[in-house]
Design a protein around this motif. Structure first.
Motif, mmCIF file in Angstrom:
data_model
loop_
_atom_site.group_PDB
_atom_site.id
_atom_site.type_symbol
_atom_site.label_atom_id
_atom_site.label_comp_id
_atom_site.label_asym_id
_atom_site.label_seq_id
_atom_site.Cartn_x
_atom_site.Cartn_y
_atom_site.Cartn_z
ATOM 1 N N GLY A 216 0.830 -1.211 0.000
ATOM 2 C CA GLY A 216 0.000 0.000 0.000
ATOM 3 C C GLY A 216 0.858 1.252 0.000
ATOM 4 N N GLU A 217 1.807 1.316 0.911
ATOM 5 C CA GLU A 217 2.649 2.520 0.978
ATOM 6 C C GLU A 217 3.477 2.685 -0.279
ATOM 7 N N ALA A 218 3.931 1.552 -0.845
ATOM 8 C CA ALA A 218 4.744 1.647 -2.070
ATOM 9 C C ALA A 218 3.909 2.214 -3.219
ATOM 10 N N ILE A 219 2.627 1.892 -3.247
ATOM 11 C CA ILE A 219 1.760 2.446 -4.306
ATOM 12 C C ILE A 219 1.618 3.961 -4.122
ATOM 13 N N VAL A 220 1.289 4.366 -2.893
ATOM 14 C CA VAL A 220 1.056 5.809 -2.680
ATOM 15 C C VAL A 220 2.347 6.599 -2.912
ATOM 16 N N SER A 221 3.487 5.967 -2.632
ATOM 17 C CA SER A 221 4.774 6.678 -2.734
ATOM 18 C C SER A 221 5.365 6.641 -4.134
ATOM 19 N N LYS A 227 -2.559 9.487 -8.796
ATOM 20 C CA LYS A 227 -3.811 9.656 -8.037
ATOM 21 C C LYS A 227 -4.041 8.352 -7.297
ATOM 22 N N VAL A 228 -4.573 8.431 -6.082
ATOM 23 C CA VAL A 228 -4.882 7.208 -5.328
ATOM 24 C C VAL A 228 -6.321 7.278 -4.837
ATOM 25 N N ALA A 229 -7.042 6.179 -5.064
ATOM 26 C CA ALA A 229 -8.386 6.029 -4.489
ATOM 27 C C ALA A 229 -8.247 5.051 -3.332
ATOM 28 N N ALA A 245 0.370 14.371 0.475
ATOM 29 C CA ALA A 245 0.641 15.809 0.604
ATOM 30 C C ALA A 245 2.079 16.113 0.190
ATOM 31 N N GLU A 246 3.014 15.268 0.588
ATOM 32 C CA GLU A 246 4.418 15.446 0.184
ATOM 33 C C GLU A 246 4.556 15.378 -1.330
ATOM 34 N N ARG A 247 3.812 14.426 -1.922
ATOM 35 C CA ARG A 247 3.954 14.200 -3.367
ATOM 36 C C ARG A 247 3.040 15.117 -4.192
ATOM 37 N N ILE A 248 2.131 15.820 -3.493
ATOM 38 C CA ILE A 248 1.142 16.672 -4.166
ATOM 39 C C ILE A 248 0.364 15.879 -5.210
ATOM 40 N N ILE A 249 -0.237 14.782 -4.754
ATOM 41 C CA ILE A 249 -1.144 14.027 -5.626
ATOM 42 C C ILE A 249 -2.531 13.997 -4.969
ATOM 43 N N PRO A 250 -3.573 13.956 -5.788
ATOM 44 C CA PRO A 250 -4.922 13.916 -5.215
ATOM 45 C C PRO A 250 -5.299 12.529 -4.710
ATOM 46 N N LEU A 251 -6.162 12.531 -3.702
ATOM 47 C CA LEU A 251 -6.687 11.282 -3.144
ATOM 48 C C LEU A 251 -8.205 11.319 -3.212
ATOM 49 N N THR A 252 -8.807 10.153 -3.314
ATOM 50 C CA THR A 252 -10.196 10.005 -2.892
ATOM 51 C C THR A 252 -10.116 9.195 -1.611
ATOM 52 N N LEU A 253 -10.687 9.698 -0.527
ATOM 53 C CA LEU A 253 -10.659 8.968 0.745
ATOM 54 C C LEU A 253 -12.084 8.579 1.126
ATOM 55 N N GLU A 254 -12.354 7.289 1.103
ATOM 56 C CA GLU A 254 -13.654 6.755 1.551
ATOM 57 C C GLU A 254 -13.394 6.057 2.869
ATOM 58 N N LEU A 255 -13.755 6.700 3.970
ATOM 59 C CA LEU A 255 -13.328 6.196 5.290
ATOM 60 C C LEU A 255 -14.529 5.713 6.097
ATOM 61 N N GLY A 256 -14.397 5.734 7.388
ATOM 62 C CA GLY A 256 -15.391 5.076 8.240
ATOM 63 C C GLY A 256 -16.642 5.909 8.497
ATOM 64 N N GLY A 257 -17.500 5.374 9.368
ATOM 65 C CA GLY A 257 -18.737 6.075 9.692
ATOM 66 C C GLY A 257 -19.293 5.660 11.045
ATOM 67 N N LYS A 258 -20.193 6.484 11.554
ATOM 68 C CA LYS A 258 -20.952 6.160 12.775
ATOM 69 C C LYS A 258 -22.314 6.788 12.523
ATOM 70 N N SER A 259 -23.016 6.233 11.556
ATOM 71 C CA SER A 259 -24.134 6.962 10.965
ATOM 72 C C SER A 259 -25.392 6.929 11.814
ATOM 73 N N ALA A 260 -26.090 8.077 11.793
ATOM 74 C CA ALA A 260 -27.321 8.230 12.579
ATOM 75 C C ALA A 260 -28.521 7.740 11.785
ATOM 76 N N ASN A 261 -29.386 7.029 12.485
ATOM 77 C CA ASN A 261 -30.659 6.576 11.929
ATOM 78 C C ASN A 261 -31.722 7.206 12.825
ATOM 79 N N ILE A 262 -32.440 8.226 12.316
ATOM 80 C CA ILE A 262 -33.273 9.082 13.165
ATOM 81 C C ILE A 262 -34.748 8.714 12.982
ATOM 82 N N VAL A 263 -35.402 8.325 14.082
ATOM 83 C CA VAL A 263 -36.805 7.891 13.981
ATOM 84 C C VAL A 263 -37.689 8.887 14.730
ATOM 85 N N PHE A 264 -38.547 9.579 13.962
ATOM 86 C CA PHE A 264 -39.490 10.530 14.571
ATOM 87 C C PHE A 264 -40.780 9.807 14.940
ATOM 88 N N GLU A 265 -41.540 10.448 15.833
ATOM 89 C CA GLU A 265 -42.734 9.776 16.379
ATOM 90 C C GLU A 265 -43.814 9.492 15.335
#
Ligand code: NAD
Length: 479
Positions: A216-221, A227-229, A245-265
């Motif tokens: 993984g690191e070898a790919i990004v470096s 570009k890295v997704a 940031a050092e290499r000045i290349i763009p990333l797409t970062l799809e990371l984690g979540g703690k998503s809310a599920n909101i239930v109204f009355e």
């Protein structure tokens, strides 16, 4: 098809320049999560395999970029057909690596085919504009590929997430070097192998196997990767962000979540309860978009939680609920059971490991619901990545918005209400990339997907994703 990636075989090799490449050194032993027994041997690559893959990709780049759109589109559609024709085999492979129930594996493979189909159908999209800057000057813009794109993916939906990034990257004219999770590499190799079989030129899709630290690191470096997704955890996203940031290349970062599920009355409580349970048990809770924070309006809290608990108890480990992926993940979820107890959350159901007949050593836990949770508890703030739901009461829409936004993450928000104005106001005010109203997870390949805050940036899926795999050039012409 070469059989080296079918489930009976013990060793999985890299796929570089249209061919299977054995490990130059060791193979890693991967554990079967359903049985706890040794599963597969996966090639352990490093910087030299990454460089071979990059050189193969570089040789293929110009031909692929210049291939007429119609031809590129035909290959994409042929790939979608090939995936569908082999759906059973691919689902078996996914199941062998992850232990997930067959229905989930099949859905994931169908989604992978859909990415190739959707992006293959977009090859004729206009790519630029003509700008009217002055009578004697024409300016036009065009979108150009980055060149070689690195695609690094996690273990929870392995082939799906690889296809999600690879398909738009290819349609935008890039070639790719992929690194699947070392735990679930089979189907990404199969995908690359199938691409060669349907006629993709050698070097357009390469896959290097191994760990994040080495491959993984070898790919990004790598200096030729532009570009890295990345799909994965916040910690690794941040680490590769420093390199990018050092290499000045763009990333797409799809990371984690703690998503809310909101239930109204005023919601349809039966539907909302059934969907809330799907929302945290799908893939044993190992989904970035899982709705793991259940926000329930105080006036219906007791009634609604009874329904949620009853629905949860219908979910059976070993049948409709798969195992956790690794011993480490199994241990981590059990540690959170301890944290919940210490923090004073009330366990409404589950809260322990699950014994599955014939799979006594598998990594199964009970689907678990905690009640009376306050949003500052660790179980409400941290991504557990297991089938664990925390329920938090709220008073009104403003309170629900406040609690939803009091999170480092911002991936999904789901709302259950019959009041359209309220739904639209809450949808506007919650800091998330996707909102569902009266439905959980309607995401299709057409729907742009991505996060706010620690859930990442950039977008996968939809037409939007193509723009993240290309950049704009303007050409000004004096006439
Ligand atoms: P992870 O971050 O540990 O690993 C993801 C990938 O990165 C793997 O291929 C891994 O080998 C590689 N990697 C690890 N260290 C690396 C390094 N230093 N440099 C480069 N690559 C490295 O994540 P995981 O445990 O495989 O997956 C679970 C995480 O993924 C969860 O946080 C989940 O929310 C997230 N996820 C997000 C999405 C999304 O679309 N937002 C989808 C699925 C999973």
């Amino acid at each position: 098809m070469n059989t080296q990636s079918t489930i009976e075989l013990e060793q999985l090799n890299h796929w570089i320049d249209g061919a299977s490449v054995p490990a130059s050194g060791d193979y890693m032993e991967i554990t079967n999560p359903m049985t706890g027994a040794p599963g597969l041997l996966v090639a352990k690559g490093g910087a030299s395999e990454v460089d071979s893959a990059v050189q193969a990709a570089a040789r293929a780049a110009k031909g692929w970029r210049n291939m007429v759109a119609a031809e590129r589109g035909r290959l994409m559609l042929a790939m979608a057909r090939k995936i569908r024709d082999n759906a059973d085999m691919l689902a078996e492979m996914e199941r062998a690596d992850t232990g997930k129930p067959m229905a989930g594996a099949r859905a994931e493979i169908e989604g992978s085919a859909a990415y190739f189909e959707f992006y293959g159908s977009l090859v004729y999209l206009p790519t630029g504009e003509l700008l009217d800057v002055a009578p004697d000057q024409h300016v036009f813009t065009k979108r150009e590929p980055y060149g070689i794109v690195g695609v690094i993916t996690p273990w929870n939906l392995p082939m799906n997430q690889a296809a999600r990034a690879v398909a738009p990257a290819l349609v935008a004219g890039n070639v790719v070097v992929c690194k699947p999770s070392e735990i679930t590499s089979r189907t990404t190799i199969a995908m690359a192998e199938m691409a060669t079989e349907v006629g993709f030129p050698d070097g357009v899709i390469n896959v290097v196997l191994g760990t994040g630290e080495t491959v993984g690191e070898a790919i990004v470096s790598h200096a030729q990767i532009r570009k890295v997704a990345f799909t994965g955890s916040v910690g690794v996203g941040r680490a590769i962000g420093h390199i990018a940031a050092e290499r000045i290349i763009p990333l797409t970062l799809e990371l984690g979540g703690k998503s809310a599920n909101i239930v109204f009355e005023d919601a349809d409580l039966d539907v909302a309860a059934a969907e809330a349970v799907k929302g945290f048990t799908l893939n044993a809770g190992q989904v970035c978009s899982a709705g793991t924070r259940l926000l329930v309006q105080r006036s219906i809290y007791d009634t609604f939680m009874e329904k949620v608990v009853a629905e949860t108890q219908k979910v059976t480990p070993g049948e409709s609920l798969g195992p956790l992926i690794t011993p480490a993940q199994f241990k981590r979820v059990q540690e959170y059971f301890g944290v919940a107890q210490q923090d004073g959350a009330k366990c409404l159901t589950g809260g322990d490991v699950a014994k599955v007949p014939d799979h006594e050593d598998g990594f199964y836990v009970q689907p678990t619901v905690y009640g009376d949770v306050s949003n500052d508890m660790r179980i409400a703030q941290e991504e557990i990545f297991g089938p664990v739901l925390v329920a938090i009461p709220f008073d009104d829409a403003d309170d629900a918005i406040r609690i939803t936004n009091d999170s480092d993450y911002g991936l999904i928000g789901t709302l259950w209400t019959r009041d359209v104005s309220r739904a639209l106001r809450v949808a506007d005010e919650i800091n998330v990339g996707q909102v569902f109203v009266n439905v959980w997870n309607t995401m299709s390949v057409q729907t742009p997907f991505g996060g706010h805050k620690n859930s990442g940036y950039g977008r996968e899926k939809g037409i939007d994703a193509i723009h993240h795999y290309s950049h704009v050039k303007s050409v000004s012409v004096k006439i």
